[in-house]
Design a protein around this motif. Sequence first.
Motif, PDB file in Angstrom:
ATOM      1  N   GLY A   1      10.574  27.196  47.308  1.00  0.00           N
ATOM      2  CA  GLY A   1      10.507  25.992  48.125  1.00  0.00           C
ATOM      3  C   GLY A   1      11.903  25.535  48.498  1.00  0.00           C
ATOM      4  O   GLY A   1      12.902  26.088  48.040  1.00  0.00           O
ATOM      5  N   VAL A   2      11.955  24.519  49.351  1.00  0.00           N
ATOM      6  CA  VAL A   2      13.247  24.057  49.867  1.00  0.00           C
ATOM      7  C   VAL A   2      14.105  23.482  48.749  1.00  0.00           C
ATOM      8  O   VAL A   2      15.277  23.831  48.579  1.00  0.00           O
ATOM      9  CB  VAL A   2      13.030  22.994  50.964  1.00  0.00           C
ATOM     10  N   ALA A   3      13.496  22.589  47.959  1.00  0.00           N
ATOM     11  CA  ALA A   3      14.273  21.936  46.905  1.00  0.00           C
ATOM     12  C   ALA A   3      14.710  22.960  45.857  1.00  0.00           C
ATOM     13  O   ALA A   3      15.839  22.903  45.360  1.00  0.00           O
ATOM     14  CB  ALA A   3      13.455  20.825  46.267  1.00  0.00           C
ATOM     15  N   GLY A   4      13.830  23.907  45.553  1.00  0.00           N
ATOM     16  CA  GLY A   4      14.162  24.936  44.566  1.00  0.00           C
ATOM     17  C   GLY A   4      15.311  25.808  45.040  1.00  0.00           C
ATOM     18  O   GLY A   4      16.221  26.131  44.283  1.00  0.00           O
ATOM     19  N   THR A   5      15.270  26.175  46.331  1.00  0.00           N
ATOM     20  CA  THR A   5      16.350  26.998  46.879  1.00  0.00           C
ATOM     21  C   THR A   5      17.655  26.218  46.886  1.00  0.00           C
ATOM     22  O   THR A   5      18.712  26.762  46.544  1.00  0.00           O
ATOM     23  CB  THR A   5      16.005  27.457  48.309  1.00  0.00           C
ATOM     24  N   ALA A   6      17.566  24.940  47.249  1.00  0.00           N
ATOM     25  CA  ALA A   6      18.784  24.115  47.240  1.00  0.00           C
ATOM     26  C   ALA A   6      19.336  24.032  45.820  1.00  0.00           C
ATOM     27  O   ALA A   6      20.549  24.090  45.610  1.00  0.00           O
ATOM     28  CB  ALA A   6      18.487  22.733  47.782  1.00  0.00           C
ATOM     29  N   ALA A   7      18.435  23.923  44.834  1.00  0.00           N
ATOM     30  CA  ALA A   7      18.879  23.858  43.435  1.00  0.00           C
ATOM     31  C   ALA A   7      19.595  25.146  43.043  1.00  0.00           C
ATOM     32  O   ALA A   7      20.634  25.120  42.391  1.00  0.00           O
ATOM     33  CB  ALA A   7      17.675  23.629  42.526  1.00  0.00           C
ATOM     34  N   LEU A   8      19.042  26.267  43.499  1.00  0.00           N
ATOM     35  CA  LEU A   8      19.642  27.564  43.186  1.00  0.00           C
ATOM     36  C   LEU A   8      21.016  27.694  43.856  1.00  0.00           C
ATOM     37  O   LEU A   8      21.974  28.191  43.263  1.00  0.00           O
ATOM     38  CB  LEU A   8      18.696  28.664  43.679  1.00  0.00           C
ATOM     39  N   ARG A   9      21.098  27.227  45.096  1.00  0.00           N
ATOM     40  CA  ARG A   9      22.381  27.263  45.814  1.00  0.00           C
ATOM     41  C   ARG A   9      23.432  26.451  45.063  1.00  0.00           C
ATOM     42  O   ARG A   9      24.575  26.857  44.927  1.00  0.00           O
ATOM     43  CB  ARG A   9      22.243  26.664  47.216  1.00  0.00           C
ATOM     44  N   LEU A  10      23.010  25.266  44.602  1.00  0.00           N
ATOM     45  CA  LEU A  10      23.955  24.413  43.879  1.00  0.00           C
ATOM     46  C   LEU A  10      24.403  25.070  42.588  1.00  0.00           C
ATOM     47  O   LEU A  10      25.576  25.056  42.244  1.00  0.00           O
ATOM     48  CB  LEU A  10      23.300  23.060  43.551  1.00  0.00           C
ATOM     49  N   ALA A  11      23.416  25.640  41.895  1.00  0.00           N
ATOM     50  CA  ALA A  11      23.749  26.285  40.622  1.00  0.00           C
ATOM     51  C   ALA A  11      24.728  27.427  40.863  1.00  0.00           C
ATOM     52  O   ALA A  11      25.718  27.574  40.152  1.00  0.00           O
ATOM     53  CB  ALA A  11      22.470  26.789  39.962  1.00  0.00           C
ATOM     54  N   TYR A  12      24.469  28.217  41.902  1.00  0.00           N
ATOM     55  CA  TYR A  12      25.335  29.370  42.191  1.00  0.00           C
ATOM     56  C   TYR A  12      26.725  28.895  42.631  1.00  0.00           C
ATOM     57  O   TYR A  12      27.743  29.439  42.197  1.00  0.00           O
ATOM     58  CB  TYR A  12      24.690  30.248  43.260  1.00  0.00           C
ATOM     59  N   ALA A  13      26.731  27.838  43.487  1.00  0.00           N
ATOM     60  CA  ALA A  13      28.012  27.325  43.986  1.00  0.00           C
ATOM     61  C   ALA A  13      28.848  26.735  42.849  1.00  0.00           C
ATOM     62  O   ALA A  13      30.072  26.699  42.934  1.00  0.00           O
ATOM     63  CB  ALA A  13      27.776  26.273  45.061  1.00  0.00           C
ATOM     64  N   SER A  14      28.173  26.258  41.799  1.00  0.00           N
ATOM     65  CA  SER A  14      28.929  25.622  40.722  1.00  0.00           C
ATOM     66  C   SER A  14      29.561  26.646  39.767  1.00  0.00           C
ATOM     67  O   SER A  14      30.347  26.278  38.905  1.00  0.00           O
ATOM     68  CB  SER A  14      28.023  24.657  39.946  1.00  0.00           C
ATOM     69  N   LEU A  15      29.211  27.918  39.917  1.00  0.00           N
ATOM     70  CA  LEU A  15      29.831  28.941  39.058  1.00  0.00           C
ATOM     71  C   LEU A  15      31.273  29.197  39.513  1.00  0.00           C
ATOM     72  O   LEU A  15      31.574  29.088  40.699  1.00  0.00           O
ATOM     73  CB  LEU A  15      29.063  30.265  39.146  1.00  0.00           C
ATOM     74  N   LEU A  16      32.122  29.537  38.581  1.00  0.00           N
ATOM     75  CA  LEU A  16      33.500  29.912  38.945  1.00  0.00           C
ATOM     76  C   LEU A  16      33.469  31.267  39.647  1.00  0.00           C
ATOM     77  O   LEU A  16      32.602  32.102  39.344  1.00  0.00           O
ATOM     78  CB  LEU A  16      34.355  30.035  37.686  1.00  0.00           C
ATOM     79  N   PRO A  17      34.431  31.522  40.570  1.00  0.00           N
ATOM     80  CA  PRO A  17      34.432  32.818  41.262  1.00  0.00           C
ATOM     81  C   PRO A  17      34.413  34.011  40.304  1.00  0.00           C
ATOM     82  O   PRO A  17      33.764  35.012  40.564  1.00  0.00           O
ATOM     83  CB  PRO A  17      35.728  32.786  42.075  1.00  0.00           C
ATOM     84  N   ARG A  18      35.091  33.919  39.166  1.00  0.00           N
ATOM     85  CA  ARG A  18      35.104  35.091  38.254  1.00  0.00           C
ATOM     86  C   ARG A  18      33.725  35.303  37.621  1.00  0.00           C
ATOM     87  O   ARG A  18      33.387  36.411  37.236  1.00  0.00           O
ATOM     88  CB  ARG A  18      36.221  34.978  37.220  1.00  0.00           C
ATOM     89  N   HIS A  19      32.947  34.214  37.500  1.00  0.00           N
ATOM     90  CA  HIS A  19      31.581  34.362  36.993  1.00  0.00           C
ATOM     91  C   HIS A  19      30.671  34.889  38.111  1.00  0.00           C
ATOM     92  O   HIS A  19      29.796  35.708  37.874  1.00  0.00           O
ATOM     93  CB  HIS A  19      31.050  33.017  36.473  1.00  0.00           C
ATOM     94  N   ARG A  20      30.926  34.398  39.344  1.00  0.00           N
ATOM     95  CA  ARG A  20      30.123  34.899  40.473  1.00  0.00           C
ATOM     96  C   ARG A  20      30.370  36.389  40.674  1.00  0.00           C
ATOM     97  O   ARG A  20      29.478  37.125  41.085  1.00  0.00           O
ATOM     98  CB  ARG A  20      30.454  34.114  41.758  1.00  0.00           C
ATOM     99  N   ALA A  21      31.596  36.824  40.391  1.00  0.00           N
ATOM    100  CA  ALA A  21      31.911  38.256  40.554  1.00  0.00           C
ATOM    101  C   ALA A  21      31.016  39.091  39.637  1.00  0.00           C
ATOM    102  O   ALA A  21      30.475  40.123  40.053  1.00  0.00           O
ATOM    103  CB  ALA A  21      33.379  38.508  40.232  1.00  0.00           C
ATOM    104  N   VAL A  22      30.851  38.640  38.397  1.00  0.00           N
ATOM    105  CA  VAL A  22      30.003  39.368  37.448  1.00  0.00           C
ATOM    106  C   VAL A  22      28.553  39.362  37.934  1.00  0.00           C
ATOM    107  O   VAL A  22      27.881  40.404  37.963  1.00  0.00           O
ATOM    108  CB  VAL A  22      30.108  38.708  36.038  1.00  0.00           C
ATOM    109  N   VAL A  23      28.090  38.186  38.355  1.00  0.00           N
ATOM    110  CA  VAL A  23      26.702  38.058  38.824  1.00  0.00           C
ATOM    111  C   VAL A  23      26.467  38.931  40.063  1.00  0.00           C
ATOM    112  O   VAL A  23      25.462  39.640  40.159  1.00  0.00           O
ATOM    113  CB  VAL A  23      26.391  36.564  39.138  1.00  0.00           C
ATOM    114  N   ALA A  24      27.428  38.889  41.007  1.00  0.00           N
ATOM    115  CA  ALA A  24      27.243  39.636  42.263  1.00  0.00           C
ATOM    116  C   ALA A  24      27.269  41.142  42.008  1.00  0.00           C
ATOM    117  O   ALA A  24      26.463  41.891  42.573  1.00  0.00           O
ATOM    118  CB  ALA A  24      28.313  39.241  43.268  1.00  0.00           C
ATOM    119  N   LEU A  25      28.202  41.593  41.158  1.00  0.00           N
ATOM    120  CA  LEU A  25      28.263  43.042  40.892  1.00  0.00           C
ATOM    121  C   LEU A  25      26.998  43.513  40.167  1.00  0.00           C
ATOM    122  O   LEU A  25      26.440  44.562  40.490  1.00  0.00           O
ATOM    123  CB  LEU A  25      29.497  43.375  40.038  1.00  0.00           C
ATOM    124  N   HIS A  26      26.549  42.728  39.206  1.00  0.00           N
ATOM    125  CA  HIS A  26      25.405  43.169  38.403  1.00  0.00           C
ATOM    126  C   HIS A  26      24.078  42.985  39.151  1.00  0.00           C
ATOM    127  O   HIS A  26      23.293  43.925  39.260  1.00  0.00           O
ATOM    128  CB  HIS A  26      25.385  42.380  37.088  1.00  0.00           C
TER     129      HIS A  26
END
Lengths: 173, 219
Positions: free
Chosen positions: A107-132
């Motif tokens: 849903g819209v709110a759920g996706t927005a929540a996921l976006r916020l959660a992802y945006a709040s990660l540090l780039p070095r953590h996003r790197a691990v998430v994106a690679l894996h």
Amino acid sequence: MRRVALLISHERDSDLAEFVEEHYERLIRLAALVCNDASEAQEAVQNGLERAWRKRSQLRAQESTRSWVDRIVVREAIRCGERRRSWIQRLAPRGDEAPETVTGGLGVAGTAALRLAYASLLPRHRAVVALHHYAGYSVAETAAALQLPKETVRSRLRSARMRMREHLEEPIG
Amino acid sequence: MNRSHEDAIDDELRAYLGVRAEELAREMLRMHDATDRLARRSRAPRDRRARSLAMIAATVAGAALITVAVVGGRPDGEDGQRRVGSPSSTVEAIARVVGIYRSVEPLRGTMCVAVSLEPEAATTDLWWWGAGKTGCDSRTSDVIRTLAFRDVVGGPRGEVVKVSYLVDLMTGEQERIEFTIGSAPAGAPLPALITDRGSQRELVMIRTGDVEPPFRPVD
């Protein structure tokens, strides 16, 4: 001997050029996920490829071009927050004028929540998430690409999952 | 967190990363287009003056149109009812809640929302951010802007304003998010009900001029 080295070098150049041609769009997406920003991702890929080209002699025969280039680009992307955007990039629209897409069951709110959660990660953590999770690297491959201990990769994946859970678990109702 | 729960979150995350990567790639294409346009403009200095004049003329014409729309849309305008196409009580209710309203408390975990309520706009903005140390008047994340197509404006007898937003899905379907907002005196907090995929949550929304509250990380 010198002639052989030159031949190897030419082969490597053409391999690298071919690789970039074939993988450019994937690299852009990977860097964009790490930076979470389109314009910074482009800069990261440009800088990363420039660096890869300069260091192409260091690409070992037994190493895959893909993991070597990915590693350089992702490391460059991790630094994305530190770079200042050029004036022309600041002038260009950031693309937030288009309707957002929504992932399957959230849903819209759920996706927005996921976006916020992802945006709040540090780039070095996003790197691990994106690679894996995006590029399909195993924990061991992610650890090797980022030159981190496997346990650090697992811990960053766990912490990202916890962050997602915090944002997603509490239902609206 | 048990194993299946972890897997479910990982699945959502993987789906999201796929969608987000495509979104960012499209954004990059749009930036390229804009950059090309800027570059073309800087390469054609002789055209610039003519274009500037055209832009000024367009701006003046645009401002005139906006003025007509605002005056025409006002509830006390002569034909306000006809333009909105709703009962006059609804028009008044909408007029009282025009502006940007944000939730006082987070609505899902730590998520805050703001919505722009304009009487006649076909599209509108929703903004989302992670609540900061002091709640929704501060933030711990970037503010995400979502453009939505508004398809319903109205409500029974002006007591409530129901605003429904449609957002396009990747699958080609559309997702609806709905705000049912009670009327209140101008500037007062509004009781609201937000519905998303069948779940509902009551909220209090207050008027705000700033959808980018100060960054105050939680300790």
